[in-house]
Design an enzyme around this catalytic site. Sequence first.
Site, PDB file in Angstrom:
ATOM      1  N   LYS A 184       0.832  -1.209   0.000  1.00 39.01           N
ATOM      2  CA  LYS A 184       0.000   0.000   0.000  1.00 39.01           C
ATOM      3  C   LYS A 184       0.867   1.261   0.000  1.00 39.01           C
ATOM      4  O   LYS A 184       0.681   2.155   0.800  1.00 39.01           O
ATOM      5  CB  LYS A 184      -0.938  -0.020   1.203  1.00 39.01           C
ATOM      6  CG  LYS A 184      -1.891  -1.206   1.197  1.00 39.01           C
ATOM      7  CD  LYS A 184      -2.878  -1.151   2.316  1.00 39.01           C
ATOM      8  CE  LYS A 184      -3.793  -2.339   2.346  1.00 39.01           C
ATOM      9  NZ  LYS A 184      -4.560  -2.564   1.158  1.00 39.01           N
ATOM     10  N   CYS A 185       1.802   1.304  -0.926  1.00 38.84           N
ATOM     11  CA  CYS A 185       2.794   2.370  -0.992  1.00 38.84           C
ATOM     12  C   CYS A 185       2.772   2.977  -2.395  1.00 38.84           C
ATOM     13  O   CYS A 185       2.427   2.294  -3.362  1.00 38.84           O
ATOM     14  CB  CYS A 185       4.175   1.769  -0.692  1.00 38.84           C
ATOM     15  SG  CYS A 185       5.573   2.884  -0.892  1.00 38.84           S
ATOM     16  N   GLY A 186       3.137   4.223  -2.498  1.00 37.24           N
ATOM     17  CA  GLY A 186       3.223   4.861  -3.807  1.00 37.24           C
ATOM     18  C   GLY A 186       4.238   4.199  -4.720  1.00 37.24           C
ATOM     19  O   GLY A 186       4.152   4.324  -5.942  1.00 37.24           O
ATOM     20  N   PHE A 187       5.197   3.461  -4.149  1.00 35.32           N
ATOM     21  CA  PHE A 187       6.212   2.773  -4.945  1.00 35.32           C
ATOM     22  C   PHE A 187       5.822   1.331  -5.279  1.00 35.32           C
ATOM     23  O   PHE A 187       6.571   0.629  -5.953  1.00 35.32           O
ATOM     24  CB  PHE A 187       7.558   2.784  -4.218  1.00 35.32           C
ATOM     25  CG  PHE A 187       8.147   4.157  -4.054  1.00 35.32           C
ATOM     26  CD1 PHE A 187       8.539   4.904  -5.158  1.00 35.32           C
ATOM     27  CD2 PHE A 187       8.298   4.714  -2.795  1.00 35.32           C
ATOM     28  CE1 PHE A 187       9.077   6.182  -5.022  1.00 35.32           C
ATOM     29  CE2 PHE A 187       8.834   5.984  -2.635  1.00 35.32           C
ATOM     30  CZ  PHE A 187       9.215   6.716  -3.752  1.00 35.32           C
ATOM     31  N   THR A 188       4.650   0.879  -4.819  1.00 38.60           N
ATOM     32  CA  THR A 188       4.220  -0.503  -5.037  1.00 38.60           C
ATOM     33  C   THR A 188       4.246  -0.920  -6.507  1.00 38.60           C
ATOM     34  O   THR A 188       4.594  -2.066  -6.800  1.00 38.60           O
ATOM     35  CB  THR A 188       2.835  -0.738  -4.408  1.00 38.60           C
ATOM     36  OG1 THR A 188       2.927  -0.481  -2.997  1.00 38.60           O
ATOM     37  CG2 THR A 188       2.354  -2.167  -4.602  1.00 38.60           C
TER      38      THR A 188
END
Length: 186
Positions: free
Chosen positions: A58-62
């Site tokens: 659940k990360c912007g870098f996922t």
Amino acid sequence: MVFKSLKLLAFVAVLAVFDAHAGGLLDVTYRPLAGKTPVELDKAYGGKVLLVVNTASKCGFTPQYEGLEAMHQKYSAQGFAVLGFPSNDFRGQEPGSEQQIQEFCTLTYGVKFPMFEKVHVVGDEATPLYKALARETGVAPGWNFHKYLIGRDGRVLAQFPSKVEPDDPRLVQAVENALKAPPTGK
């Protein structure tokens, strides 16, 4: 003066013996994600070029999962592997169970590269591998998807912050250069 030189030589010799008997960076064991049978990283991946990445769903870098899988597929026949370690250390961005993480990675991004048990990557609770990576580089992960490149000899070659995408020319060049090193015979 001769006495001091001899003491220094003796000290260096002791360090060399200690280093030869000390466990290497990959002398650690982790369970595969949602699995039960531990994997000894040195036995399974020793002699390969590795990209060790702390991941989160659940990360912007996922979306980097996709690029990491592409990199794994492109170079695996040359002795390369991406090793993923889910972590909930940064703002609770990996809250799921290992089964949920595995399903998400497989179904959403087609991840086939090895993923291991959910771990801590920073602070006192950091797993031994991440403590060693931080000690070797002087840099602990600052966020999810921090990358450490490990050479065939088991030594850290470089580290890349989260914002460095898997297809970034600097990372690609570092991997390709590491793959040019001769196999270590493992």
